[in-house]
Design a protein around this motif. Structure first.
Motif, short mmCIF file in Angstrom:
data_model
loop_
_atom_site.label_atom_id
_atom_site.label_comp_id
_atom_site.label_asym_id
_atom_site.label_seq_id
_atom_site.Cartn_x
_atom_site.Cartn_y
_atom_site.Cartn_z
N LEU A 66 -13.09 13.01 6.29
CA LEU A 66 -12.55 12.53 5.02
C LEU A 66 -11.26 11.72 5.11
CD1 LEU A 66 -13.18 15.57 2.63
CD2 LEU A 66 -14.72 13.71 3.26
N LEU A 67 -10.37 12.05 6.04
CA LEU A 67 -9.09 11.35 6.09
C LEU A 67 -9.28 9.88 6.41
CD1 LEU A 67 -6.36 13.59 7.76
CD2 LEU A 67 -6.64 13.00 5.36
N ASN A 68 -8.57 9.03 5.71
CA ASN A 68 -8.62 7.57 5.81
C ASN A 68 -9.90 6.97 5.26
OD1 ASN A 68 -6.05 7.14 7.11
ND2 ASN A 68 -6.99 7.94 8.98
N ASN A 69 -10.90 7.80 5.00
CA ASN A 69 -12.17 7.32 4.47
C ASN A 69 -12.29 7.64 2.98
OD1 ASN A 69 -12.87 6.56 7.13
ND2 ASN A 69 -13.50 8.67 7.56
N VAL A 70 -12.19 8.91 2.64
CA VAL A 70 -12.22 9.35 1.24
C VAL A 70 -10.79 9.55 0.73
CG1 VAL A 70 -12.96 11.18 -0.32
CG2 VAL A 70 -14.50 10.37 1.48
N TYR A 71 -9.97 10.19 1.53
CA TYR A 71 -8.57 10.40 1.18
C TYR A 71 -7.68 9.43 1.95
CZ TYR A 71 -9.89 14.90 -0.90
OH TYR A 71 -10.45 15.88 -1.67
N GLU A 72 -6.59 9.03 1.31
CA GLU A 72 -5.56 8.25 1.99
C GLU A 72 -4.23 8.96 1.86
OE1 GLU A 72 -6.80 3.62 1.84
OE2 GLU A 72 -6.38 4.51 -0.14
N ASN A 73 -3.28 8.59 2.72
CA ASN A 73 -1.95 9.16 2.73
C ASN A 73 -0.93 8.08 2.38
OD1 ASN A 73 -3.64 11.01 3.96
ND2 ASN A 73 -2.14 11.70 5.43
N LEU A 74 0.30 8.47 2.23
CA LEU A 74 1.35 7.47 2.07
C LEU A 74 1.50 6.64 3.33
CD1 LEU A 74 4.15 9.48 0.19
CD2 LEU A 74 2.33 8.05 -0.78
N VAL A 75 1.36 7.32 4.49
CA VAL A 75 1.50 6.67 5.79
C VAL A 75 0.38 7.13 6.71
CG1 VAL A 75 4.01 6.30 5.68
CG2 VAL A 75 3.12 8.51 6.47
N LYS A 76 0.10 6.34 7.75
CA LYS A 76 -0.94 6.69 8.71
C LYS A 76 -0.48 6.29 10.10
CE LYS A 76 -4.62 4.10 9.11
NZ LYS A 76 -5.87 3.36 8.84
N LEU A 77 -1.23 6.74 11.10
CA LEU A 77 -0.94 6.37 12.48
C LEU A 77 -1.77 5.17 12.88
CD1 LEU A 77 -0.89 9.83 14.34
CD2 LEU A 77 1.06 8.51 13.51
N ASP A 78 -1.16 4.25 13.66
CA ASP A 78 -1.96 3.18 14.25
C ASP A 78 -2.43 3.63 15.63
OD1 ASP A 78 0.13 2.82 16.06
OD2 ASP A 78 0.83 0.94 15.18
N GLN A 79 -3.12 2.75 16.35
CA GLN A 79 -3.70 3.13 17.63
C GLN A 79 -2.67 3.50 18.68
OE1 GLN A 79 -6.96 3.21 19.74
NE2 GLN A 79 -6.90 4.39 17.86
N SER A 80 -1.44 3.01 18.52
CA SER A 80 -0.38 3.35 19.48
C SER A 80 0.33 4.64 19.12
CB SER A 80 0.64 2.21 19.55
OG SER A 80 1.36 2.11 18.33
N GLY A 81 -0.05 5.24 17.97
CA GLY A 81 0.59 6.47 17.52
C GLY A 81 1.81 6.24 16.67
N LYS A 82 2.09 4.98 16.29
CA LYS A 82 3.23 4.68 15.44
C LYS A 82 2.85 4.85 13.97
CE LYS A 82 5.48 1.47 18.63
NZ LYS A 82 5.98 0.08 18.82
N ILE A 83 3.85 5.22 13.17
CA ILE A 83 3.64 5.45 11.73
C ILE A 83 3.67 4.11 11.00
CG2 ILE A 83 4.53 6.58 9.67
CD1 ILE A 83 5.70 8.73 11.52
N ARG A 84 2.61 3.87 10.22
CA ARG A 84 2.47 2.63 9.47
C ARG A 84 2.23 2.93 7.99
NH1 ARG A 84 4.68 -0.62 13.17
NH2 ARG A 84 3.45 -0.76 15.10
N PRO A 85 2.49 1.97 7.11
CA PRO A 85 2.22 2.19 5.68
C PRO A 85 0.74 2.34 5.39
CG PRO A 85 3.72 0.33 6.01
CD PRO A 85 3.16 0.69 7.36
N GLN A 86 0.43 3.08 4.32
CA GLN A 86 -0.93 3.14 3.79
C GLN A 86 -0.84 2.98 2.27
OE1 GLN A 86 -3.57 6.64 4.50
NE2 GLN A 86 -5.05 5.12 5.25
N LEU A 87 -0.67 4.07 1.53
CA LEU A 87 -0.45 3.94 0.09
C LEU A 87 1.01 3.61 -0.23
CD1 LEU A 87 -2.67 6.85 -1.23
CD2 LEU A 87 -3.02 4.41 -1.66
N ALA A 88 1.89 3.80 0.73
CA ALA A 88 3.27 3.34 0.59
C ALA A 88 3.37 1.97 1.26
CB ALA A 88 4.23 4.32 1.25
N THR A 89 4.02 1.01 0.58
CA THR A 89 4.23 -0.30 1.19
C THR A 89 5.49 -0.32 2.05
OG1 THR A 89 5.46 -1.09 -0.74
CG2 THR A 89 3.08 -1.46 -0.72
N SER A 90 6.45 0.55 1.72
CA SER A 90 7.70 0.64 2.49
C SER A 90 8.38 1.95 2.14
CB SER A 90 8.62 -0.54 2.16
OG SER A 90 9.05 -0.48 0.81
N TRP A 91 9.39 2.29 2.94
CA TRP A 91 10.17 3.49 2.65
C TRP A 91 11.55 3.36 3.28
CZ3 TRP A 91 6.12 3.36 6.06
CH2 TRP A 91 6.38 3.68 7.40
#
Length: 504
Positions: A66-91
């Motif tokens: 479900l994560l990233n498919n049905v549910y989204e978060n404010l932030v997510k991990l990219d392939q390198s393991g760094k935190i990137r925006p998802q539902l948040a554009t910035s913080w």
């Protein structure tokens, strides 16, 4: 401190985890549109969920689906393991490192039609402490308040600085829920993601349909079916016969030769978060004695085990930290294979005549490696009784919940899970170390360098105490049709992120 980046739609991480603990399954779905032919994708997996409510159900399989498919978060991990925006554009983060201010996307909607606003984000964060029941809920205890400043601005205040909190917001505890969509989470998940649950065939498959009203970049596939196999050979045959397009979790590494030299397929091999743990009951039974636990460590030839039960695929790590984490250190030589030393420690412990119960979940890696563990321990003088528990229900109840075991084997696939498995004396490992918990606290509240230093010390303490034995780190082994694109080399989260997959 400010972080800003536009969300990179369609570049998701497919965390093809090997399910450790799990539960979930059911039917639901709302604004989904299906697809056939080139617009459809079928993925073979191993451990099926039993309901869709990861707020009350332990395990990784629900998040995987479900994560990233049905549910989204404010932030997510990219392939390198760094935190990137998802539902948040910035913080931004305040100078005292205690207040986060998030700026949110403006046009996201839940699959029930409700708009996503900062009030939903505040509700989702507050609800973890009030309504969630799984162990991970403690990761939100550091939050003091979460409030909506405006429909697109959220302010979260922490009780003290935390290096870990924003990272945890990329996991299941950071999932965003609709204030009007939490009444039937086990059967009707409601999220802002690009897919909704379209169909569920219990014991067989879950089909996700692409939402026509998704706020962001739409994924390539209109329909994705997650098909579950208990038998590795059956999964391999399903790919060979065209029933599935991807083996998301290769459960028989010794059969890779069937695909490696065939131009119809591609083989991907990388790393995961999945530590294959020989869990030891530190709280009761023979393994409460540290000498017995140390003897177990010395009795196991880890390289021979990995070569035998997993075709030499994977990595020996000696700790609860994968190489993709900043505080990884190679601890494989803390207990080098030494059968004579194992025998001596076992005799000194006074527990030599006791029988150890090795209780395994019915998962391919666990059953394959369990017989090797049993054989190696018996060669060192242990008495071992092996039995299998149906997974997930029986294993979760007997081992994970009731700690009715001496040893077990499970892959813990959740990212940075050292605290979850060993940080509480009520965890199924029953490891109880105030020194360990103090190191975790120091790591979370200190500087980034202090975090690395303290986490390394915590991992070394676990090894010194022989709190468990880390057999090896599961590889990310995937096989797919040649034309499937976007498959990751490494899996860094517990989500099977479908948004970056495509077909050439």
């Amino acid at each position: 401190m400010r972080h800003t980046r536009r969300p990179a739609r369609g570049t998701g991480t497919l965390a093809a985890t090997l399910a450790c603990l799990l539960l979930a399954a059911c039917s639901a779905g709302s604004t989904a549109s299906g697809g056939t032919g080139k617009n459809a994708l079928n993925i073979g997996l191993t451990a099926e969920p039993a309901n869709f409510d990861f707020t009350k159900t332990e395990g990784a399989a629900i998040s995987q689906a479900l994560l990233n498919n049905v549910y989204e978060n404010l932030v997510k991990l990219d392939q390198s393991g760094k935190i990137r925006p998802q539902l948040a554009t910035s913080w931004t983060l305040s100078k005292d490192r205690k207040t986060y201010t998030f700026h949110l996307v403006k046009n996201a909607r839940f699959s029930n039609g409700a708009p996503f606003t900062a009030k939903d984000a505040a509700f989702s964060i507050q609800r973890v402490s009030s309504d969630w029941t799984i162990a991970q809920k403690a990761q939100m205890d550091v939050v003091d308040t979460a409030r909506a400043v405006s429909p697109t601005e959220l302010k979260v205040s922490l009780k003290q600085p935390s290096n870990d909190w924003l990272y945890r917001m990329t996991t299941r505890i950071g999932a965003m829920f609709s204030r009007t969509g939490v009444d039937k989470l086990a059967t009707e998940p409601v999220g802002t993601g690009p897919y909704a649950v379209k169909k569920w065939n219990r014991g067989d498959s879950i089909t996700l349909g692409r939402r026509h009203d998704y706020w962001g970049r739409k994924p390539h596939f209109a329909s994705v079916t997650l098909k579950y196999f208990k038998d590795p050979t059956a999964m391999n045959n399903a790919l060979l016969t065209g029933t599935i397009n991807v083996i998301g979790t290769m459960q028989s590494p010794d059969s890779l030769y069937r695909f490696a030299n065939n131009p119809k397929y591609k083989v991907i091999e990388g790393t995961t978060n999945g530590e294959v743990v020989l869990s030891l009951n530190n709280g009761s039974g023979p393994l409460k004695n540290p000498r017995v636990r140390q003897a177990v460590h010395y009795a196991i030839d880890h390289k021979a085990l990995m070569d035998t039960c997993w075709a030499g695929r994977g990595k020996l790590i000696g700790s609860m930290v994968p190489p993709t984490d900043p505080w990884y250190q190679n601890l494989t030589n803390e207990y080098p294979y030494n059968r004579d030393k194992a025998k001596k420690l076992l005799e000194e412990s006074g527990q030599a005549g006791r029988t150890l119960r090795l209780r395994l979940p019915t998962l391919p890696y666990a059953t394959a490696c369990g017989t090797v563990v049993k054989s190696q321990l018996e060669q060192a003088g242990f008495k071992v009784k092996l039995d299998q528990l149906e997974f997930p229900a029986a294993w979760l109840t007997t081992v994970f919940k009731n700690a009715d075991y001496d040893m077990s084997i499970i892959s813990h696939v959740e990212p940075r899970d050292m605290q979850a498995v060993f940080g509480s004396k009520t965890s199924y490992t029953r490891y109880d170390s105030p020194e360990f918990r103090a190191l975790l606290k120091k790591a979370d509240q200190g500087t980034q360098q202090e975090q690395v230093t303290a986490m390394r010390a915590a991992a070394r303490l676990l090894s010194k105490d022989a709190a468990a034995d880390w057999l090896f780190l599961l590889p990310n082994l995937m096989v797919a049709n040649k034309d499937i694109t976007g498959l990751p080399v490494n899996t860094v989260s517990e989500s099977l992120d479908l948004t970056g997959l495509g077909r050439s």
